[in-house]
Design an enzyme around this catalytic site. Structure first.
Site, mmCIF file in Angstrom:
data_model
loop_
_atom_site.group_PDB
_atom_site.id
_atom_site.type_symbol
_atom_site.label_atom_id
_atom_site.label_comp_id
_atom_site.label_asym_id
_atom_site.label_seq_id
_atom_site.Cartn_x
_atom_site.Cartn_y
_atom_site.Cartn_z
ATOM 1 N N ASP A 9 -12.032 -39.770 9.607
ATOM 2 C CA ASP A 9 -11.064 -39.427 10.655
ATOM 3 C C ASP A 9 -10.776 -40.733 11.400
ATOM 4 O O ASP A 9 -11.634 -41.228 12.141
ATOM 5 C CB ASP A 9 -11.688 -38.370 11.578
ATOM 6 C CG ASP A 9 -10.780 -38.029 12.754
ATOM 7 O OD1 ASP A 9 -9.820 -38.790 13.020
ATOM 8 O OD2 ASP A 9 -11.037 -37.002 13.411
ATOM 9 N N VAL A 10 -9.583 -41.288 11.196
ATOM 10 C CA VAL A 10 -9.319 -42.634 11.718
ATOM 11 C C VAL A 10 -9.111 -42.659 13.238
ATOM 12 O O VAL A 10 -8.961 -43.729 13.814
ATOM 13 C CB VAL A 10 -8.137 -43.320 10.988
ATOM 14 C CG1 VAL A 10 -8.506 -43.636 9.553
ATOM 15 C CG2 VAL A 10 -6.854 -42.500 11.076
ATOM 16 N N ASN B 65 -1.191 -45.622 8.290
ATOM 17 C CA ASN B 65 -0.173 -44.595 8.005
ATOM 18 C C ASN B 65 -0.470 -43.235 8.629
ATOM 19 O O ASN B 65 0.458 -42.479 8.921
ATOM 20 C CB ASN B 65 -0.033 -44.452 6.480
ATOM 21 C CG ASN B 65 0.749 -43.214 6.109
ATOM 22 O OD1 ASN B 65 1.980 -43.186 6.181
ATOM 23 N ND2 ASN B 65 0.032 -42.151 5.737
ATOM 24 N N TYR C 214 4.443 -37.431 20.269
ATOM 25 C CA TYR C 214 4.743 -38.159 19.028
ATOM 26 C C TYR C 214 5.631 -39.375 19.317
ATOM 27 O O TYR C 214 5.323 -40.500 18.901
ATOM 28 C CB TYR C 214 5.431 -37.203 18.050
ATOM 29 C CG TYR C 214 5.718 -37.776 16.682
ATOM 30 C CD1 TYR C 214 4.766 -37.713 15.666
ATOM 31 C CD2 TYR C 214 6.948 -38.359 16.384
ATOM 32 C CE1 TYR C 214 5.029 -38.221 14.393
ATOM 33 C CE2 TYR C 214 7.220 -38.867 15.122
ATOM 34 C CZ TYR C 214 6.261 -38.788 14.129
ATOM 35 O OH TYR C 214 6.535 -39.300 12.870
ATOM 36 N N LYS D 147 4.721 -43.384 18.885
ATOM 37 C CA LYS D 147 5.477 -44.259 17.977
ATOM 38 C C LYS D 147 6.074 -45.441 18.746
ATOM 39 O O LYS D 147 6.099 -46.562 18.245
ATOM 40 C CB LYS D 147 6.552 -43.468 17.239
ATOM 41 C CG LYS D 147 6.001 -42.403 16.285
ATOM 42 C CD LYS D 147 5.125 -43.001 15.199
ATOM 43 C CE LYS D 147 4.684 -41.976 14.161
ATOM 44 N NZ LYS D 147 3.809 -42.550 13.127
HETATM 45 P P1 NAD Z 1 1.917 -35.995 5.992
HETATM 46 O O1 NAD Z 1 1.523 -34.906 6.898
HETATM 47 O O2 NAD Z 1 2.142 -35.702 4.562
HETATM 48 O O3 NAD Z 1 0.896 -37.208 6.049
HETATM 49 C C1 NAD Z 1 0.090 -37.536 7.142
HETATM 50 C C2 NAD Z 1 -1.247 -37.920 6.604
HETATM 51 O O4 NAD Z 1 -2.090 -38.368 7.667
HETATM 52 C C3 NAD Z 1 -1.942 -36.739 5.938
HETATM 53 O O5 NAD Z 1 -2.454 -37.134 4.686
HETATM 54 C C4 NAD Z 1 -3.071 -36.406 6.918
HETATM 55 O O6 NAD Z 1 -4.191 -35.843 6.291
HETATM 56 C C5 NAD Z 1 -3.367 -37.776 7.476
HETATM 57 N N1 NAD Z 1 -4.117 -37.699 8.724
HETATM 58 C C6 NAD Z 1 -3.822 -36.970 9.819
HETATM 59 N N2 NAD Z 1 -4.768 -37.131 10.758
HETATM 60 C C7 NAD Z 1 -5.665 -38.015 10.244
HETATM 61 C C8 NAD Z 1 -6.872 -38.579 10.732
HETATM 62 N N3 NAD Z 1 -7.329 -38.274 11.947
HETATM 63 N N4 NAD Z 1 -7.554 -39.414 9.920
HETATM 64 C C9 NAD Z 1 -7.097 -39.732 8.687
HETATM 65 N N5 NAD Z 1 -5.970 -39.219 8.176
HETATM 66 C C10 NAD Z 1 -5.269 -38.372 8.951
HETATM 67 O O7 NAD Z 1 3.231 -36.635 6.635
HETATM 68 P P2 NAD Z 1 4.006 -37.996 6.295
HETATM 69 O O8 NAD Z 1 5.412 -37.704 6.541
HETATM 70 O O9 NAD Z 1 3.596 -38.542 4.999
HETATM 71 O O10 NAD Z 1 3.502 -38.937 7.481
HETATM 72 C C11 NAD Z 1 2.918 -40.213 7.248
HETATM 73 C C12 NAD Z 1 3.296 -41.143 8.391
HETATM 74 O O11 NAD Z 1 4.711 -41.373 8.369
HETATM 75 C C13 NAD Z 1 2.974 -40.579 9.776
HETATM 76 O O12 NAD Z 1 2.507 -41.625 10.600
HETATM 77 C C14 NAD Z 1 4.335 -40.096 10.262
HETATM 78 O O13 NAD Z 1 4.418 -40.065 11.644
HETATM 79 C C15 NAD Z 1 5.244 -41.134 9.640
HETATM 80 N N6 NAD Z 1 6.643 -40.719 9.544
HETATM 81 C C16 NAD Z 1 7.042 -39.744 8.675
HETATM 82 C C17 NAD Z 1 8.394 -39.411 8.610
HETATM 83 C C18 NAD Z 1 8.920 -38.375 7.659
HETATM 84 O O14 NAD Z 1 10.124 -38.095 7.697
HETATM 85 N N7 NAD Z 1 8.132 -37.805 6.784
HETATM 86 C C19 NAD Z 1 9.313 -40.043 9.436
HETATM 87 C C20 NAD Z 1 8.871 -41.021 10.314
HETATM 88 C C21 NAD Z 1 7.535 -41.350 10.351
#
Ligand code: NAD
Length: 266
Positions: free
Chosen positions: A64-65, A91, A164, A168
């Site tokens: 858990d990061v 990420n 959120y 960011k």
């Molecule tokens: P996702 O939910 O598929 O991925 C998020 C990942 O983070 C998951 O694998 C989850 O298990 C992991 N995670 C959450 N809490 C954690 C913790 N405490 N320790 C370790 N891992 C943890 O969603 P995503 O869209 O792939 O999001 C990835 C990143 O991209 C995030 O930072 C998100 O804010 C960012 N993002 C996504 C989008 C989009 O459109 N999908 C847009 C802008 C930013």
């Protein structure tokens, strides 16, 4: 030679979505990858399987990061496994949405901890290892590279998601300040701000036709992004091809940050 040959990368939250796509892209570019996950071991195994099917190498690490001690253990285990770390991709991220007046203190804090503080904990461990090891010229001109996953919501306000968007926006300045502070140590720090990328975090917004139509009104380029769009940028930012890029946030969003509402004279 592949651009990330012999380099070691840690990707947080690599069991799904963008993290999974980035881990696979880095591995295809030659890096060995620590696939971090919090709760989905199956997802992490899927990432590893795809990396191996493409001839790459990686290992799975639960942590858990948002917990500094867990982050330390993850870095220790990666150094034990592969000798060092060259690339960190911060990420991991979550959304816990609520209108401002109804948002609990816990939901505020949780998102700040996971989305912002985790990047501080991981980057600090990475920077210590980069400085301990220094530059290895056969691998990279830099002593290390940090890529922070931000969002278009580091500059686009987002009602109903104040935890959120605030986290960011914090990443935007975190990456710049860290880049300024660590540049003389030859550590490069940059951020990626995705727009709408098809993953679980925003499935409601793209899965059915009506939601997708509504979403496309916000995307001048008229397509929802794929994790590969982000993976390619991460490979470039981690490689020496971007050796003079420092402290930048790259928007990969099909034009979402171009105020599409003003297209027809506002
Ligand atoms: P996702 O939910 O598929 O991925 C998020 C990942 O983070 C998951 O694998 C989850 O298990 C992991 N995670 C959450 N809490 C954690 C913790 N405490 N320790 C370790 N891992 C943890 O969603 P995503 O869209 O792939 O999001 C990835 C990143 O991209 C995030 O930072 C998100 O804010 C960012 N993002 C996504 C989008 C989009 O459109 N999908 C847009 C802008 C930013």
């Amino acid at each position: 030679m592949k651009p990330l040959q012999q380099q070691i990368a840690i990707v947080t939250g690599a069991s799904s979505g963008i993290g999974q796509g980035v881990a696979i892209a880095l591995a295809k570019a030659g890096a060995k990858v620590c696939i971090n996950y919090r709760s989905s071991e199956d997802g992490a195994k899927k990432t590893l399987k795809e990396i191996e099917q493409n001839g790459g190498e990686g290992f799975i690490q639960q942590a858990d990061v948002s917990q500094p001690e867990a982050v330390k253990t993850m870095f220790r285990n990666t150094v034990e496994q592969y000798g060092t770390v060259d690339i960190l991709v911060n990420n991991a991220g979550i959304q816990v949405d609520a209108p401002f007046l109804e948002m609990s203190h816990d939901d505020w804090q949780k998102v700040i901890d996971v989305n912002l503080s985790s990047q501080f904990y991981c980057s600090q461990e990475a920077a210590k290892e980069f400085i301990r090891r220094g530059i290895v010229e056969e691998r990279s001109k830099a002593a290390g590279k940090i890529i922070c996953m931000s969002s278009v919501h580091d500059i686009i306000p987002w009602a109903g998601h104040i935890n959120y968007a605030t986290a960011k926006a914090g990443i935007l300045m975190f990456a710049k300040t860290l880049a300024q502070e660590l540049a003389e140590k030859k550590i490069r720090v940059n951020a990626i701000s995705p727009g709408a990328i098809k993953t679980d975090i925003n499935r409601d917004a793209w899965e059915d036709d009506a939601s997708r139509e509504k979403l496309l009104q916000l995307i001048p380029y008229q397509r929802v992004g794929e994790v590969e769009d982000i993976g390619k940028a991460a490979v470039w930012l981690a490689s020496d091809d971007s050796d003079y890029v420092q402290g930048q946030t790259i928007y990969i969003d099909g034009g979402m940050t171009l105020y599409p509402g003003f297209k027809d004279n506002g």
